[in-house]
Structure formats: structure tokens, C-alpha cells
Design an enzyme around this catalytic site. Sequence first.
Site, PDB file in Angstrom:
ATOM      1  N   TYR A 199      25.236  13.208  85.277  1.00  0.00           N
ATOM      2  CA  TYR A 199      25.694  12.026  86.020  1.00  0.00           C
ATOM      3  C   TYR A 199      24.524  11.202  86.588  1.00  0.00           C
ATOM      4  CZ  TYR A 199      28.272   9.560  89.763  1.00  0.00           C
ATOM      5  OH  TYR A 199      28.805   8.628  90.605  1.00  0.00           O
ATOM      6  N   ASP A 251      41.449  -0.344  84.042  1.00  0.00           N
ATOM      7  CA  ASP A 251      41.229   1.101  84.205  1.00  0.00           C
ATOM      8  C   ASP A 251      41.984   1.805  83.077  1.00  0.00           C
ATOM      9  OD1 ASP A 251      41.141   3.875  85.363  1.00  0.00           O
ATOM     10  OD2 ASP A 251      40.457   2.827  87.144  1.00  0.00           O
ATOM     11  N   ASN A 283      27.970   8.685  99.158  1.00  0.00           N
ATOM     12  CA  ASN A 283      29.207   9.359  99.618  1.00  0.00           C
ATOM     13  C   ASN A 283      30.201   8.451 100.348  1.00  0.00           C
ATOM     14  OD1 ASN A 283      28.305  12.008  98.782  1.00  0.00           O
ATOM     15  ND2 ASN A 283      26.873  11.861 100.470  1.00  0.00           N
ATOM     16  N   GLU A 326      38.035  15.576  93.787  1.00  0.00           N
ATOM     17  CA  GLU A 326      37.850  15.115  95.165  1.00  0.00           C
ATOM     18  C   GLU A 326      36.443  15.416  95.680  1.00  0.00           C
ATOM     19  OE1 GLU A 326      39.736  17.453  94.036  1.00  0.00           O
ATOM     20  OE2 GLU A 326      39.825  19.203  95.333  1.00  0.00           O
ATOM     21  N   CYS A 377      22.830   9.944  93.479  1.00  0.00           N
ATOM     22  CA  CYS A 377      22.496  11.059  92.575  1.00  0.00           C
ATOM     23  C   CYS A 377      21.299  10.723  91.684  1.00  0.00           C
ATOM     24  CB  CYS A 377      23.686  11.431  91.702  1.00  0.00           C
ATOM     25  SG  CYS A 377      24.995  12.231  92.625  1.00  0.00           S
ATOM     26  N   ARG A 426      24.385  15.534 104.422  1.00  0.00           N
ATOM     27  CA  ARG A 426      24.706  14.287 103.715  1.00  0.00           C
ATOM     28  C   ARG A 426      24.979  13.188 104.749  1.00  0.00           C
ATOM     29  NH1 ARG A 426      23.526  17.341 100.306  1.00  0.00           N
ATOM     30  NH2 ARG A 426      24.469  17.741  98.281  1.00  0.00           N
ATOM     31  N   ASP A 435      40.565   1.381  77.672  1.00  0.00           N
ATOM     32  CA  ASP A 435      39.499   2.378  77.668  1.00  0.00           C
ATOM     33  C   ASP A 435      38.170   1.658  77.438  1.00  0.00           C
ATOM     34  OD1 ASP A 435      37.652   4.353  77.213  1.00  0.00           O
ATOM     35  OD2 ASP A 435      39.008   5.609  76.010  1.00  0.00           O
ATOM     36  N   SER A 480      24.347   5.399  92.017  1.00  0.00           N
ATOM     37  CA  SER A 480      24.643   6.497  92.951  1.00  0.00           C
ATOM     38  C   SER A 480      23.363   7.065  93.545  1.00  0.00           C
ATOM     39  CB  SER A 480      25.364   7.589  92.160  1.00  0.00           C
ATOM     40  OG  SER A 480      25.339   8.800  92.855  1.00  0.00           O
TER      41      SER A 480
HETATM   42  P1  NAD Z   1      37.097   6.947  90.978  1.00  0.00           P
HETATM   43  O1  NAD Z   1      37.029   8.126  90.068  1.00  0.00           O
HETATM   44  O2  NAD Z   1      38.160   6.938  92.015  1.00  0.00           O
HETATM   45  O3  NAD Z   1      37.194   5.602  90.143  1.00  0.00           O
HETATM   46  C1  NAD Z   1      36.606   5.437  88.873  1.00  0.00           C
HETATM   47  C2  NAD Z   1      37.664   4.890  87.964  1.00  0.00           C
HETATM   48  O4  NAD Z   1      37.096   4.678  86.650  1.00  0.00           O
HETATM   49  C3  NAD Z   1      38.856   5.842  87.777  1.00  0.00           C
HETATM   50  O5  NAD Z   1      40.064   5.240  88.200  1.00  0.00           O
HETATM   51  C4  NAD Z   1      38.863   6.149  86.292  1.00  0.00           C
HETATM   52  O6  NAD Z   1      40.161   6.283  85.728  1.00  0.00           O
HETATM   53  C5  NAD Z   1      38.134   4.930  85.721  1.00  0.00           C
HETATM   54  N1  NAD Z   1      37.627   5.209  84.381  1.00  0.00           N
HETATM   55  C6  NAD Z   1      37.071   6.361  83.937  1.00  0.00           C
HETATM   56  N2  NAD Z   1      36.827   6.284  82.619  1.00  0.00           N
HETATM   57  C7  NAD Z   1      37.246   5.050  82.231  1.00  0.00           C
HETATM   58  C8  NAD Z   1      37.278   4.399  80.976  1.00  0.00           C
HETATM   59  N3  NAD Z   1      36.834   4.999  79.858  1.00  0.00           N
HETATM   60  N4  NAD Z   1      37.773   3.145  80.919  1.00  0.00           N
HETATM   61  C9  NAD Z   1      38.260   2.528  82.042  1.00  0.00           C
HETATM   62  N5  NAD Z   1      38.259   3.109  83.245  1.00  0.00           N
HETATM   63  C10 NAD Z   1      37.760   4.369  83.344  1.00  0.00           C
HETATM   64  O7  NAD Z   1      35.655   6.824  91.655  1.00  0.00           O
HETATM   65  P2  NAD Z   1      35.156   5.889  92.842  1.00  0.00           P
HETATM   66  O8  NAD Z   1      34.830   6.785  93.981  1.00  0.00           O
HETATM   67  O9  NAD Z   1      36.085   4.754  93.049  1.00  0.00           O
HETATM   68  O10 NAD Z   1      33.775   5.369  92.232  1.00  0.00           O
HETATM   69  C11 NAD Z   1      33.592   4.054  91.722  1.00  0.00           C
HETATM   70  C12 NAD Z   1      32.165   3.922  91.220  1.00  0.00           C
HETATM   71  O11 NAD Z   1      31.242   4.217  92.267  1.00  0.00           O
HETATM   72  C13 NAD Z   1      31.808   4.866  90.066  1.00  0.00           C
HETATM   73  O12 NAD Z   1      30.966   4.190  89.166  1.00  0.00           O
HETATM   74  C14 NAD Z   1      31.061   5.978  90.748  1.00  0.00           C
HETATM   75  O13 NAD Z   1      30.178   6.622  89.868  1.00  0.00           O
HETATM   76  C15 NAD Z   1      30.329   5.221  91.853  1.00  0.00           C
HETATM   77  N6  NAD Z   1      29.976   6.083  92.995  1.00  0.00           N
HETATM   78  C16 NAD Z   1      30.942   6.506  93.858  1.00  0.00           C
HETATM   79  C17 NAD Z   1      30.572   7.303  94.933  1.00  0.00           C
HETATM   80  C18 NAD Z   1      31.593   7.795  95.934  1.00  0.00           C
HETATM   81  O14 NAD Z   1      31.219   8.451  96.906  1.00  0.00           O
HETATM   82  N7  NAD Z   1      32.882   7.511  95.772  1.00  0.00           N
HETATM   83  C19 NAD Z   1      29.240   7.686  95.126  1.00  0.00           C
HETATM   84  C20 NAD Z   1      28.297   7.238  94.221  1.00  0.00           C
HETATM   85  C21 NAD Z   1      28.666   6.431  93.169  1.00  0.00           C
END
Ligand code: NAD
Length: 329
Positions: free
Chosen positions: A148, A34, A177, A190, A119, A219, A52, A117
Site C-alpha cells: 500500500y 465507486d 488516520n 475498519e 504510509c 498515532r 470499476d 497516505s
Molecule cells: P474507503 O475504503 O472507505 O473508500 C475507498 C473507496 O474506493 C471504497 O468505497 C471502494 O469501494 C472504492 N474502490 C475500491 N476499488 C475501486 C475500483 N476498482 N473502482 C472504483 N472504486 C473503487 O476508504 P477511505 O477511508 O474513504 O479512503 C479514501 C482515500 O484516502 C483512499 O485513497 C485511501 O487510500 C486514502 N487514505 C485514507 C486514510 C484514512 O484514514 N481513511 C488514510 C490514508 C489514506
Amino acid sequence: MTTKRVLVTGAGGFIGHHLVHKLKAEGHWVRGVDIKHPEYEPTAADDFAILDLRRLENCLVATREVDQVYNLAADMGGIGYITAFLASISCNNTLINTHMLEARRLNGVKRFLFSSSACVYAQYKQKSPDVTPLKEEDAYPADPEPGYGWEKLWAEELCRYFWKDYGFETRIVRFHNVYGPLGTYDGGKEKSPAAICRKVALANNGEEIEVWGDGEQTRSYMYIDDCVEGLIRLMRSDYHEPLNLGTDQLVTINQLVDLVCKAAGKTVRKRHDLTKPQGVRGRNSDNTRLLNVLGWQPSVLLEKGLATTYKWIESELVGQSGELRKSAA
Ligand code: NAD
């Protein structure tokens, strides 16, 4: 079960952090990657690297000597965040997903799961709160969320092309979600359940809280334990096409507020702010294919999951003096 070497990207984030715990509990060797460490407790990963993943050379380091990749890293947040930063979110996620797929190809990693997602679903099919639950094919003809959603849909296509051209095992999950403890609850990224838990925790009984939109948008919400269980089951399966992972327990945002209030033992008044983004009018998951493919679906009831989540967020907001930190409002 054979022990695997597993990479979880986004392991400093909400779902990734929980997934690392579950994979470790199942006996696997886990590398987390991360751009930040988990915020609320230390990682359980055997190896945790700050990299990154927008850069190919970092993706090559991350994917070295692993059998499986759960690619969860993404620039994302709740509806306020994803509607405010279309260009940077699209660019960052396109770079992460393209470079992760290419690095996985170059390093010969066997299995790759991409976290998509809900989305991606066509907006014209989500205009009513009483929405027909979305089947996987409802993503086309394409009309996803700007930024997104388009990026996620394109990355799904990329996964398909890598499977078709190189024969790599690819899994594509469409989350609906996800909520639970250890998720972001303030700062702008959030999601609605965490934001509502925070607002209710900070309100005194009988006070007013702000709700985005008229609160009649709908939702469905999935508890984090179901989410990681579903992820591991999908990775184990032989299914290549996109798959919903969510519940079909549809609620309005107003009902969500009421459930949080019940968990908190409080009554609040809702002040609806119609100027705030509220996303599509209704969204629900059709789990027919999920049940066919995995023989399983999420089962934690929203009432129960929200009670646990509320308790965690409330405890986070309690400062050392035992007082709620009003500054987090
Ligand atoms: P989150 O934001 O808590 O976790 C995503 C992580 O990716 C973060 O810790 C962030 O620092 C890291 N990240 C961002 N840019 C980065 C980079 N350049 N290099 C390395 N790491 C990087 O989100 P989450 O809720 O844990 O979601 C995880 C995945 O699930 C994501 O792909 C998100 O799009 C997908 N998703 C989540 C939800 C939800 O409800 N939580 C819904 C649909 C899709």
C-alpha cells in the site's frame, strides 16, 4: 465562488461520501463513482455511477465533462487488511491511479487531487512511540509500508510526472488516520478508532476487549469534517507537492481506548494481543508546511470527534429490538 463540475472517485466510501456532501452544500455539481453505493445513507451526488476504475474505459466515462477530480478510490483498509493483501492492493491501486491520470489527460480535466497516505513515510523514521513528527521530505530515502505505501509513493511520483510533462494541475494529499461517523466499523477493513468504538460498544462495563500489540504504539487522528475541509482548501490552492493532512495530537492506542471508554461511560480491561499487526511504532504529522500553504490546520479535538463517532457506531450496533448486535463482535 464559481460552481464547478466535480468528480469524486471512491464516493461510496468513507471520505468520498462526506466530501460529496460538502461539495453539494457548496453548490457544485457532483458525480460520484465507486464499485459500491455508500453503505450507511444515500449519496448526495447529482450523478452516481458504479464503475470499476481499474479499467481505462471506465475512467474515461467517469472523467467526462468535469472540471476537477478528487481521486479517492482505492483498495484499502486498516493495518490488518493492508498487511494481509500486498499483491492485490498494489495491483488494484496501481491500475486505478494510472488509468485515472491517463483518462484525465485524454479528457483534458483541469485539476486532479490524489489521495496519498502517511504510509509513504520511511519506516526507519517511525521506530519510537515518541516519534519526531514527519515532515513531507521524510518520505525519502524511500522505505514506505510494503504494498500500500509503495503504491501510494509511486502514484505521487506519477502525479509529478503528469504535471511536469503535461502541465496539468495536480494536488497530492497525505492523510494521517481519518475517523468519524459513516466509516466502516466491522468486516475487516475498519481502522483502529472504529474497531475500538465497536469493541467498547459491544462490551459490558468491566469486561475485557482485545487490543492489537502492546497498545503503546502511537498515532495522530483527524476528524472527517477537518479532512474534507482540508481537501477542498488544498484543491483551491496552487500547491503541487505532497502535503500532510492530519493532526499533531499524538496518542497511544491505549490512550485511544481510554478516550473511547470515557465517551461510552464504561470501564474495560485491555487484553493485548502481541501476535496482531500493529504497523510502525510511532507516527505523527508535522503541520508546518500545511500551515504555510493553507494558513489552516485541523482543529477538532480527538475527545470530541471520538464522542460523536462512538455514538454513531453504538447506534448502528443497536438492532431493531434496541439490543446490541453481539454478532458484530
Ligand atoms: P474507503 O475504503 O472507505 O473508500 C475507498 C473507496 O474506493 C471504497 O468505497 C471502494 O469501494 C472504492 N474502490 C475500491 N476499488 C475501486 C475500483 N476498482 N473502482 C472504483 N472504486 C473503487 O476508504 P477511505 O477511508 O474513504 O479512503 C479514501 C482515500 O484516502 C483512499 O485513497 C485511501 O487510500 C486514502 N487514505 C485514507 C486514510 C484514512 O484514514 N481513511 C488514510 C490514508 C489514506
